[in-house]
Design an enzyme around this catalytic site. Structure first.
Site, PDB file in Angstrom:
ATOM      1  CE  LYS A 242      12.138  42.545  76.744  1.00  0.00           C
ATOM      2  NZ  LYS A 242      12.821  42.231  75.485  1.00  0.00           N
ATOM      3  CB  CYS A 296      12.076  46.828  73.397  1.00  0.00           C
ATOM      4  SG  CYS A 296      11.184  45.350  72.907  1.00  0.00           S
TER       5      CYS A 296
END
Length: 448
Positions: A242, A296
């Site tokens: 991720k 993010c």
């Protein structure tokens, strides 16, 4: 952050069989998952909760914000996301989803809370730790915990250790792999705001377990709605993957932003340069912008850098380029504003990306704040997706939230910071008599 341990072996992911159903008995003869608790009802947690409930599961949503809990229990979303209100209303009316302020017993718990960074650029894991502490009292044998929050490598292991301290009566996979009372996994989200529901269903998922049984059990949960490939992995592999995804994007955006700075300094149109360079069959330069926003990309690369600072100079350099872009844009606007005695500046867009109301880590908000702090001129802010200015800009006498047409009509200088679809309808003739700074290429020939 704890040092890296020896690599864990990668799990082999068995093929998903069409005969496998959400109601079948899980690995090791565990009972079917019927109730899921989603802790954190934000941009990821609420759509996930709604989808699970729409597939027949009983879902208990948990959030500390009383206003959000109240709206959700009325069947109304507190965030803007296409089609979410429709699904949410249906599952709430059907009694499949309820929101509350503290966890209740469930078969599985999904942790979807924020993981910001501190001023020293290190991960702030207090929300995750608090969420884990809140569910610990209601855990029972056979339960599953899945962390979705983007986290530094090793977080899932530390989560199991935390829970073991809180519940010494239960066993966890880090000490009793394949035979623990509680299963623990990590499954990062991969969604794009504005397309969240579709991407939750269609996108591939990485499911990292502290042991193989945990990964299999977590897959049972996501199999209720996920149609994309589900790859089983170790928790560390999933955590690192991720972070690697978003660091990759950050580095590539940084190159585009640095190239745009270089081109502007040489008096060259960066958009034309990128269009021509991308004619090469093996070149795909991204579009530059005013910086990088969202929860993010501006955050996650720091988690990798935090792990091994001396070995990640490229990641740190990319962050520096992208973090510095708002200041450069503000400097350029301030210089242009000096042409006018009392400049009126149209600031088009505050969201971190087009067509959403999400202002988290938005470079557009940062640029507007810098201009307001410097008293560069009267700011006419147009952001069609919000009803009021954010705290950084609210209450300032020289900052007003107006519609796009009014902002352009009154402005001497127009600064385009977000490529909202509604901005594509701007009267180009009206712009002809204004000084325009287009940071996102909205006015480029191929932008429409």
């Amino acid at each position: 952050m704890a040092p890296f341990n020896a690599p864990q072996p990668t799990f082999e992911a068995p093929d998903r069989s069409p005969a496998q159903s959400a109601s079948s008995v899980g690995p090791n003869g565990r009972r079917p998952i019927e109730t899921v608790s989603v802790v954190g009802l934000g941009y990821v947690g609420l759509p996930t909760a709604a989808l699970l409930a729409s597939r027949g599961l009983k879902v208990i949503g948990v959030d500390l914000k009383a206003e959000a809990v109240a709206r959700i229990n009325e069947g109304r979303a507190h965030i803007a996301e296409p089609d979410l209100d429709m699904i949410l209303s249906a599952v709430v009316q059907a009694g499949r989803l309820e929101a509350c302020s503290s966890p209740k017993p469930a078969d599985a718990f999904l942790i979807a809370v924020p993981t910001p960074i501190n001023r020293d650029k290190k991960a702030d894991m207090r929300a995750v730790e608090s969420a884990l502490a809140s569910v610990a009292p209601v855990l029972k044998r056979g339960d599953l915990i899945v962390i979705e929050s983007t986290s530094p490598v090793g977080t899932t292991e530390r989560a199991a250790a935390q829970l073991r301290r809180l519940r010494p009566d239960l066993t966890f996979p880090d000490h009793a792999p394949e035979q623990s009372d509680i299963l623990v996994a990590y499954c990062p989200e991969r969604i794009l705001p504005g397309q969240t529901l579709r991407e939750l269903v269609d996108n591939a998922r990485i499911i990292g377990g502290l042991d193989h049984a945990s990964a299999l059990r977590a897959r049972e949960v996501y199999a209720h709605f996920a149609m994309g490939q589900m790859m089983l992995a170790t928790s560390r592999e999933a955590e690192c993957a991720k972070l690697a995804e978003n660091a990759f994007r950050d580095v590539n955006i940084a190159y585009a932003n640095e190239l745009s700075i270089l081109c502007e300094g040489m008096g060259v149109d960066p958009w034309a340069v990128i269009r021509m360079a991308n004619l090469h069959p093996r070149v795909n330069i991204l579009s530059p912008g005013p910086g990088v926003g969202g929860h993010c990309i501006p955050i996650d690369p720091w988690f990798l850098h935090q792990a091994m600072p001396e070995e990640t100079p490229l990641i740190a350099a990319a962050r520096s380029v992208n973090d510095g872009k708002p200041q450069r844009v503000a400097n350029r606007v301030q210089k242009l504003a000096k042409r006018f005695r009392e400049p009126a500046i149209a600031v088009l867009g505050l969201a971190y990306k087009p067509n959403v109301d999400d202002l988290r880590e938005s470079p557009a908000v940062e640029i507007a704040r810098i201009l307001a702090d410097r008293h560069v001129g009267r700011l006419l802010v147009a952001e069609p997706n919000i009803a009021r200015l954010p705290d950084e800009l609210a209450g300032r006498p020289d900052v007003a939230l107006v519609d796009c047409a009014a902002a352009v009509a009154e402005a001497d200088l127009v600064v385009i910071l977000v490529a909202h679809s509604k901005f594509r309808m701007i009267d180009r003739a009206a712009l002809a008599s204004r000084v325009v700074v287009d940071t996102v290429g909205l006015l480029q020939p191929d932008a429409n």
